[in-house]
Design an enzyme around this catalytic site. Structure first.
Site, PDB file in Angstrom:
ATOM      1  N   ARG A  62       0.728  -1.119   0.038  1.00  0.00           N
ATOM      2  CA  ARG A  62       0.369   0.402  -0.521  1.00  0.00           C
ATOM      3  C   ARG A  62       0.661   1.052   0.037  1.00  0.00           C
ATOM      4  O   ARG A  62       0.182   2.455  -0.421  1.00  0.00           O
ATOM      5  CB  ARG A  62      -1.008  -0.319   1.401  1.00  0.00           C
ATOM      6  N   TYR A  80     -14.762  17.565 -15.699  1.00  0.00           N
ATOM      7  CA  TYR A  80     -15.134  15.624 -15.618  1.00  0.00           C
ATOM      8  C   TYR A  80     -17.102  15.478 -14.730  1.00  0.00           C
ATOM      9  O   TYR A  80     -16.565  16.431 -13.652  1.00  0.00           O
ATOM     10  CB  TYR A  80     -14.755  14.694 -15.371  1.00  0.00           C
ATOM     11  N   ASP A 109      -6.401  19.260 -14.107  1.00  0.00           N
ATOM     12  CA  ASP A 109      -6.352  17.474 -14.883  1.00  0.00           C
ATOM     13  C   ASP A 109      -6.076  17.982 -16.158  1.00  0.00           C
ATOM     14  O   ASP A 109      -6.814  17.973 -16.996  1.00  0.00           O
ATOM     15  CB  ASP A 109      -7.945  18.046 -14.604  1.00  0.00           C
ATOM     16  N   LYS A 142      -7.721   6.959 -19.696  1.00  0.00           N
ATOM     17  CA  LYS A 142      -8.141   6.927 -20.832  1.00  0.00           C
ATOM     18  C   LYS A 142      -6.569   7.537 -22.014  1.00  0.00           C
ATOM     19  O   LYS A 142      -5.917   5.725 -22.089  1.00  0.00           O
ATOM     20  CB  LYS A 142      -8.529   9.123 -20.602  1.00  0.00           C
TER      21      LYS A 142
END
Ligand code: PLP
Length: 378
Positions: A46, A98, A170, A195
């Site tokens: 992690r 978004y 972004d 993407k």
């Protein structure tokens, strides 16, 4: 080192134990320590994992940043960024970020005491107009989704700096191949790896980069504390995808320009949004800060009925959410990606019922246009 060379090599030295040229998928949760307090730089997956580290270093290099942190999705990455703020803080966001970012802002973060203003950041004055004493962050997307508006990176970073706002871009739509916001003065860049960076529609991921040591330290702390980290296998898929980012982005851009020019000539199409077209309101800004115009186009067919009839006929162009894969994907933002935005707000920001968004793939462009033509004109 040039962009393509970095895309293929940064963060990925041959494996020291075997010489494997590809970074292995380190499917391990923990790491054996030599003695108490002596490990090889890894303690628990992690916190860090060598495959994930390779991806983090790779994208940081592509964005011209010092550090990267990978998350299990773009939204997990964006959520980690918001944890840098305190209740009562005010955030200025691009008005058509978004849909998922808008949703988490209004339905999750507001409940934790953050305040938001959504403005047209392509007009820098609109950013300045909403700055308040408690404003702490400017969060932009450029090009925006789905109306493909462009925000001036240098200008907006300067406003953020002057007003002591943390600046976040972004960069999912453009990718570092087309623009690198850190170089224009942004503090943080965030990506949905899902993407263009991965580019093959076969994984989900998010990534943050920054060159600010203090911010990086806080984000790393959040990454391990909250734990929405990217899996080693997904990190490996994305590393593999990025190796062809430059050639893919060039082809996406070439195909998109031809599709946009073709759409402009169709009488049923009332509007085409593509920053490569000279009539795009921010064409000059796009030319200045991007080295290409990307693969995203939106266009208006005038009504919901016309949009539905068109989308029913497409065959090669896949009717689906998402974008940035090698295949052409077509979307109806008002009912799909941006359905979480209330109708009045949608109208205000130009997401009409006739608006279609197309993520132009890298198939032969003649085939993409033939499919659009058959769907529009028969
Ligand atoms: C898809 C997307 C996101 C969210 O990323 P996920 O990987 O789907 O969580 C954020 N910003 C933009 C611009 C996107 O396109």
């Amino acid at each position: 080192m040039g962009f393509s060379t970095k895309a293929i090599h940064a963060g990925q030295a041959p494996d020291p134990t075997t010489g494997a040229i590809m970074t292995p998928v380190f499917l391990t949760s923990t790491y054996v320590q030599e003695e108490l307090g002596k490990d090889k730089g890894y303690a628990y997956s992690r916190v860090s994992n060598p495959t994930r580290t390779a991806l983090e270093q790779n994208i940081a290099a592509l964005e011209g940043a010092n550090e990267g942190m990978a998350f299990s999705s773009g939204m997990a990455a964006i959520d980690a960024i918001m944890h840098l703020l305190q209740p009562g803080d005010h955030v200025i966001m691009s008005r058509n970020v978004y849909g998922g970012t808008y949703r988490i802002a209004r339905l999750v973060w507001e409940d934790f005491g953050l305040q938001f203003d959504f403005v047209d950041t392509s007009d820098l004055q609109q950013i300045e107009r909403v700055i308040k004493p408690n404003s702490k962050m400017l969060f932009i997307e450029t090009p925006t989704n789905p109306t493909i508006e462009i925000t001036d990176l240098a200008g907006s970073a300067q406003i953020a700096k002057k007003n002591k706002l943390l600046s976040v871009a972004d960069n999912t739509f453009a990718t570092p191949f087309l623009q690198q916001p850190i170089g224009y003065g942004f503090d943080i860049v965030v990506h949905s790896l899902t993407k263009y960076l991965n580019g093959h529609s076969d994984m989900l991921g998010g990534l943050i980069v920054t060159s600010d040591k203090a911010i990086a330290e806080k984000l790393r702390f959040l990454q391990k504390s909250v734990g929405g980290v990217l899996s080693p296998f997904d990190a490996w898929l994305c590393l593999r995808g990025i190796k062809t980012l430059a050639v893919r982005m060039k082809q996406h851009g070439e195909n998109a320009m031809q599709v946009a020019q073709w759409l402009m000539k169709q009488k049923q199409v009332s509007k085409v949004n593509y920053p490569g077209l000279e009539d795009h309101p921010q064409h000059e800004v796009a030319k200045r800060q991007m080295c290409g115009f990307g693969g995203m186009i939106s266009f208006d067919l005038g009504s919901y009925a016309a949009a539905t009839s068109f989308l029913k006929k497409v065959q090669l162009c896949a009717l689906a959410e998402s974008l940035g894969g090698v295949e052409t994907i077509i979307t109806h933002p008002a009912t799909m990606t941006h359905a979480a935005i209330p109708p009045e707000q949608r109208q205000k920001i130009g997401i009409t019922d006739g608006l279609i968004r197309i993520s132009v793939g890298i198939e032969d462009v003649e085939d993409i246009i033939a499919d659009l033509n058959a769907s529009l004109n028969t």
